[in-house]
Design an enzyme around this catalytic site. Structure first.
Site, PDB file in Angstrom:
ATOM      1  N   HIS A   1      49.299  34.620  43.768  1.00 49.45           N
ATOM      2  CA  HIS A   1      48.061  35.056  43.102  1.00 49.45           C
ATOM      3  C   HIS A   1      48.272  35.036  41.588  1.00 49.45           C
ATOM      4  O   HIS A   1      49.367  35.311  41.102  1.00 49.45           O
ATOM      5  CB  HIS A   1      47.700  36.468  43.577  1.00 49.45           C
ATOM      6  CG  HIS A   1      46.345  36.891  43.104  1.00 49.45           C
ATOM      7  ND1 HIS A   1      46.129  37.385  41.840  1.00 49.45           N
ATOM      8  CD2 HIS A   1      45.144  36.866  43.718  1.00 49.45           C
ATOM      9  CE1 HIS A   1      44.832  37.643  41.705  1.00 49.45           C
ATOM     10  NE2 HIS A   1      44.216  37.344  42.824  1.00 49.45           N
TER      11      HIS A   1
ATOM     12  N   GLU B   1      41.394  29.709  42.612  1.00 50.86           N
ATOM     13  CA  GLU B   1      40.866  30.837  41.861  1.00 50.86           C
ATOM     14  C   GLU B   1      41.039  30.578  40.370  1.00 50.86           C
ATOM     15  O   GLU B   1      42.133  30.828  39.824  1.00 50.86           O
ATOM     16  CB  GLU B   1      41.615  32.118  42.225  1.00 50.86           C
ATOM     17  CG  GLU B   1      41.536  32.495  43.686  1.00 50.86           C
ATOM     18  CD  GLU B   1      41.794  33.971  43.893  1.00 50.86           C
ATOM     19  OE1 GLU B   1      40.894  34.665  44.342  1.00 50.86           O
ATOM     20  OE2 GLU B   1      42.900  34.429  43.566  1.00 50.86           O
TER      21      GLU B   1
HETATM   22  P1  PGA Z   1      37.604  39.109  41.993  1.00 48.66           P
HETATM   23  O1  PGA Z   1      39.123  38.801  42.391  1.00 48.66           O
HETATM   24  O2  PGA Z   1      36.762  38.796  43.203  1.00 48.66           O
HETATM   25  O3  PGA Z   1      37.577  40.571  41.640  1.00 48.66           O
HETATM   26  O4  PGA Z   1      37.255  38.238  40.837  1.00 48.66           O
HETATM   27  C1  PGA Z   1      39.450  37.682  43.176  1.00 48.66           C
HETATM   28  C2  PGA Z   1      40.932  37.638  43.417  1.00 48.66           C
HETATM   29  O5  PGA Z   1      41.696  37.977  42.507  1.00 48.66           O
HETATM   30  O6  PGA Z   1      41.392  37.260  44.502  1.00 48.66           O
END
Ligand code: PGA
Length: 251
Positions: free
Chosen positions: A95, A165
């Site tokens: 992540h 992401e």
């Molecule tokens: P968020 O986070 O939906 O709060 O933007 C997504 C993540 O970090 O997996």
């Protein structure tokens, strides 16, 4: 046909009691959605209790991180066997917050992905560019490197989930446009096709970054977006169930 996945990453939120209450509300509310996979990633301290809460339902358990050794003198780390023992079947790996605050490199991500696979956990491998990288026009270089290095030496891809992401979209309320997200998802699938052939068509690629029930409908309609990794909006049952409902309605 790829089945959708919605994964809630609770990050460093919720006591055990809060986690159990949230998991129960999600389990009850999600019982009608059997056409995809729902995953909860509570903090380590709540894994076992959440696992017990969702046992027997179709909701599955993920860790937010894991270490790549089996056991030993690694103070503060958690092994894949411990996670399985607590009820996990998935582990979020790489992540962007792990990369940014805890200095995880592509090589660490790669070791963790390989270890998760040998231990029988499905890795959800996260990739994504920063704001600066997007502005510089190097999104594909960065994401391409993260995907290729993260999967280096991985022979079989069947049991891997990828999450795209964009770092600038995480926790900012600045969701990627459908075109921006689809472009990178298709790019990732192209890399997977080069590496693994047609199996790439079966791999779920999730979008993450400020997903809510209001914006997921348009994103999930994109060809290569197979679900969502959700942070903030996964902390309330109503918002998370709304995302599941809107994904299930469209895919
Ligand atoms: P968020 O986070 O939906 O709060 O933007 C997504 C993540 O970090 O997996």
């Amino acid at each position: 046909m790829r089945k959708w996945i919605v994964a809630g990453n609770w990050k460093m939120h919720n006591t055990i009691a809060e986690s159990v209450a949230l998991a129960k509300a999600i389990k009850d509310g999600a019982s009608g959605f059997q056409d995809g996979t729902i995953i909860l990633a509570p903090p380590f301290t709540a894994l076992f209790n959440v696992g017990e809460t969702i046992k027997g339902s179709s909701v599955l358990l993920a860790a937010q991180n894991m270490y790549y050794e089996d056991k030993g003198a690694f103070t503060g780390e958690i092994s894949p066997a411990m996670l399985k023992d607590a009820g996990c079947s998935y582990a979020i790996i790489g992540h962007s917050e792990r990369r940014k605050y805890f200095h995880e490199q592509d090589n660490d991500v790669n070791l963790k992905v390989k270890k998760a696979l040998t231990a029988g956990l499905t890795p959800i491998m996260c990739v994504g560019e920063t704001d600066e990288e997007r502005v510089k026009g190097v999104t594909q270089d960065v994401v391409g490197r993260q995907v290729k290095q993260g999967l280096s030496g991985v022979e079989k891809i069947e049991n891997i989930v990828i999450a795209y992401e964009p770092v600038w979209a995480i926790g900012t309320g600045k969701v990627a446009t459908t075109a921006q997200a689809q472009e990178v998802h298709a790019f990732i699938r192209g890399i997977l096709k080069n590496l693994y052939g047609n199996t790439a068509n079966d791999i779920r690629i999730l979008y993450g970054g400020s997903v809510t029930k209001d914006n997921i409908g348009d994103l999930i309609a994109m060809e290569d977006i197979d679900g969502a990794l959700v942070g903030g909006a996964s902390l309330k049952a109503e918002g998370f169930l709304g995302i599941i409902q809107n994904i299930s309605a469209k895919k």
